[in-house]
Design a protein around this motif. Structure first.
Motif, PDB file in Angstrom:
ATOM      1  N   LEU A 189      58.265  34.091  44.997  1.00  0.00           N
ATOM      2  CA  LEU A 189      59.108  32.979  45.398  1.00  0.00           C
ATOM      3  C   LEU A 189      60.561  33.331  45.054  1.00  0.00           C
ATOM      4  N   PRO A 190      61.537  32.601  45.584  1.00  0.00           N
ATOM      5  CA  PRO A 190      62.936  32.984  45.398  1.00  0.00           C
ATOM      6  C   PRO A 190      63.376  33.154  43.944  1.00  0.00           C
ATOM      7  N   ASP A 191      62.761  32.400  43.023  1.00  0.00           N
ATOM      8  CA  ASP A 191      63.168  32.532  41.621  1.00  0.00           C
ATOM      9  C   ASP A 191      62.434  33.665  40.905  1.00  0.00           C
ATOM     10  N   GLY A 192      61.660  34.444  41.696  1.00  0.00           N
ATOM     11  CA  GLY A 192      60.940  35.575  41.120  1.00  0.00           C
ATOM     12  C   GLY A 192      59.572  35.238  40.572  1.00  0.00           C
ATOM     13  N   SER A 193      59.184  33.981  40.658  1.00  0.00           N
ATOM     14  CA  SER A 193      57.898  33.563  40.110  1.00  0.00           C
ATOM     15  C   SER A 193      56.781  33.707  41.139  1.00  0.00           C
ATOM     16  N   PHE A 194      55.548  33.571  40.668  1.00  0.00           N
ATOM     17  CA  PHE A 194      54.367  33.600  41.527  1.00  0.00           C
ATOM     18  C   PHE A 194      53.585  32.311  41.290  1.00  0.00           C
ATOM     19  N   ALA A 195      53.318  31.598  42.373  1.00  0.00           N
ATOM     20  CA  ALA A 195      52.605  30.321  42.255  1.00  0.00           C
ATOM     21  C   ALA A 195      51.102  30.482  42.430  1.00  0.00           C
ATOM     22  N   LEU A 196      50.672  31.629  42.950  1.00  0.00           N
ATOM     23  CA  LEU A 196      49.260  31.864  43.213  1.00  0.00           C
ATOM     24  C   LEU A 196      48.728  32.930  42.270  1.00  0.00           C
ATOM     25  N   SER A 197      47.449  32.821  41.967  1.00  0.00           N
ATOM     26  CA  SER A 197      46.829  33.840  41.118  1.00  0.00           C
ATOM     27  C   SER A 197      45.333  33.882  41.383  1.00  0.00           C
ATOM     28  N   ILE A 198      44.730  35.008  41.011  1.00  0.00           N
ATOM     29  CA  ILE A 198      43.278  35.186  41.062  1.00  0.00           C
ATOM     30  C   ILE A 198      42.848  35.714  39.699  1.00  0.00           C
ATOM     31  N   GLY A 199      42.064  34.928  38.988  1.00  0.00           N
ATOM     32  CA  GLY A 199      41.623  35.352  37.667  1.00  0.00           C
ATOM     33  C   GLY A 199      42.764  35.665  36.724  1.00  0.00           C
ATOM     34  N   GLY A 200      43.860  34.952  36.865  1.00  0.00           N
ATOM     35  CA  GLY A 200      45.013  35.171  36.000  1.00  0.00           C
ATOM     36  C   GLY A 200      45.975  36.225  36.493  1.00  0.00           C
ATOM     37  N   GLU A 201      45.620  36.966  37.566  1.00  0.00           N
ATOM     38  CA  GLU A 201      46.500  38.007  38.111  1.00  0.00           C
ATOM     39  C   GLU A 201      47.380  37.411  39.204  1.00  0.00           C
ATOM     40  N   PRO A 202      48.711  37.590  39.120  1.00  0.00           N
ATOM     41  CA  PRO A 202      49.603  37.026  40.140  1.00  0.00           C
ATOM     42  C   PRO A 202      49.279  37.551  41.539  1.00  0.00           C
TER      43      PRO A 202
END
Length: 365
Positions: free
Chosen positions: A116-129
């Motif tokens: 995302l624009p702020d460098g974050s990740f909103a989705l994950s699988i088993g804790g992995e971005p």
């Protein structure tokens, strides 16, 4: 947990995975997707193995759905709103936006890496971005996106046809209305009658073009082009398309030529189809480089223009396209050749490569 089509490893088949989705942060919204289009850009990312992007990666950049949660600082959007996603967010304040070139916006952080624009990740699988293609990743039952990646539309608009507005429709339509600025009576040629080219044909019909020549190697696409507004068609597998077009229009060429393939061969043909003083509009990304002789432009007074996503202001254009659809002027249902489920994404790619579809759509229910 919502499911999504995920590229888990370069060179491997796509898989449908269960996702964890975080609550939206500042200036972010969470969307329940209804449908998402299948575009050549998705295929390019898949074939390149998501090069330069965060893997695992959710594909998809053309979709529509309903807002189910809003983060801090979000204004103008609320839970329950129906939205079309925009692969080119437009800040409205940078020099490009102020100069009337919002698809060249420089005020919005790029999301080419999948974050995302702020460098974050909103989705994950088993804790992995998990990355999101273009900061959207809409081949998913849910997504979190920046507020500028969504445009509110009339809630009575069906979301399945709305899903293709954000790329195929706005790019082809804008090529005619915003880039060429075609006027009633002008003539035009369209090379490549896929999802984008067909919408250029529609835009020409709606604008009152005097003649619209559709050019493709696929008879099925040429037939669809005629239903959407083409007055003439040229099957380029049956001889030189330039000669065929010039014979149709009396030898002089058309006022505008639109190349939605943009290989050296198609761009050369499109330029030759353009009359002296006319304009060639390039949209396709078929080749990284094209070459033209300078005298071909100077001595003929021709102009070449690039078209980035239709060169329009999406917050005004998407609602206008919705209005045209609701009035029966803009045909969208006719463009959707297949509706498939998430686990059929690679089948949608195969149909695209075989030229069997104008547009496939993945539906989430």
């Amino acid at each position: 947990m919502p499911r999504a089509v995920v590229l888990t490893e370069p060179g491997k088949s796509l898989t449908v995975e269960d996702l964890q989705v975080s609550h939206p942060g500042p200036d972010q919204i969470r969307i329940r997707l209804a449908a998402a289009g299948v575009c050549h850009s998705d295929l390019h990312v898949f074939e390149a193995g998501g090069r330069g992007m965060h893997i695992p990666l959710v594909l998809g950049h053309e979709g529509a759905g309903e807002i189910i949660e809003v983060g801090p600082g979000v204004s103008g959007l609320r839970v329950g709103d129906h939205v079309v996603l925009s692969v080119m967010p437009q800040c409205g304040a940078c020099p490009s936006c102020v100069d009337g070139l919002p698809t060249l916006c420089t005020g919005y952080p790029k999301t080419l890496t999948g974050s995302l624009p702020d460098g974050s990740f909103a989705l994950s699988i088993g804790g992995e971005p998990v990355g999101q293609m273009a900061g959207i990743g809409c081949w998913s039952e849910e997504a979190v996106v920046h507020r500028l990646s969504a445009v509110k539309i009339d809630s009575s608009m069906p979301l399945t046809p709305a899903a293709i507005l954000g790329c195929a429709v706005v790019t082809g339509f804008g090529a005619v209305t915003n880039v060429a600025r075609l006027r009633a009576g002008d003539t035009m040629a369209v090379i490549g009658c896929g999802g984008v080219g067909l919408n250029a044909i529609q835009a020409g019909r709606i604008a009152g073009a005097g003649r619209i020549v559709a050019i493709d190697v696929n008879p099925k696409k040429l037939h669809l082009a005629s239903l959407l507004g083409a007055t003439d068609s040229v099957d380029s597998s049956q001889g030189d398309p330039v000669e065929q077009l010039l014979e149709l229009v009396g030898g002089r060429g058309t006022d505008f030529a639109f190349d939605f393939v943009s290989t050296p061969r198609t761009a050369r043909a499109a330029l030759s189809m353009t009359r002296p003083g006319g304009t060639l509009v390039l949209t396709g990304l078929g080749s990284p480089e094209l070459s033209f002789g300078i005298s071909e432009l100077i001595r003929s007074g021709r102009t070449i223009k690039g078209n980035m996503m239709g060169m329009g202001e999406f917050r005004a254009q998407y609602p206008e396209l919705v209005r045209l659809y609701q009035e029966g002027v803009l045909l969208l249902d006719e463009l959707i050749s297949r509706q498939l489920h998430l686990d059929e994404a690679e089948a949608a790619f195969a149909a695209m490569q075989q030229g069997d579809v104008a547009r496939s759509v993945l539906t989430m229910s």
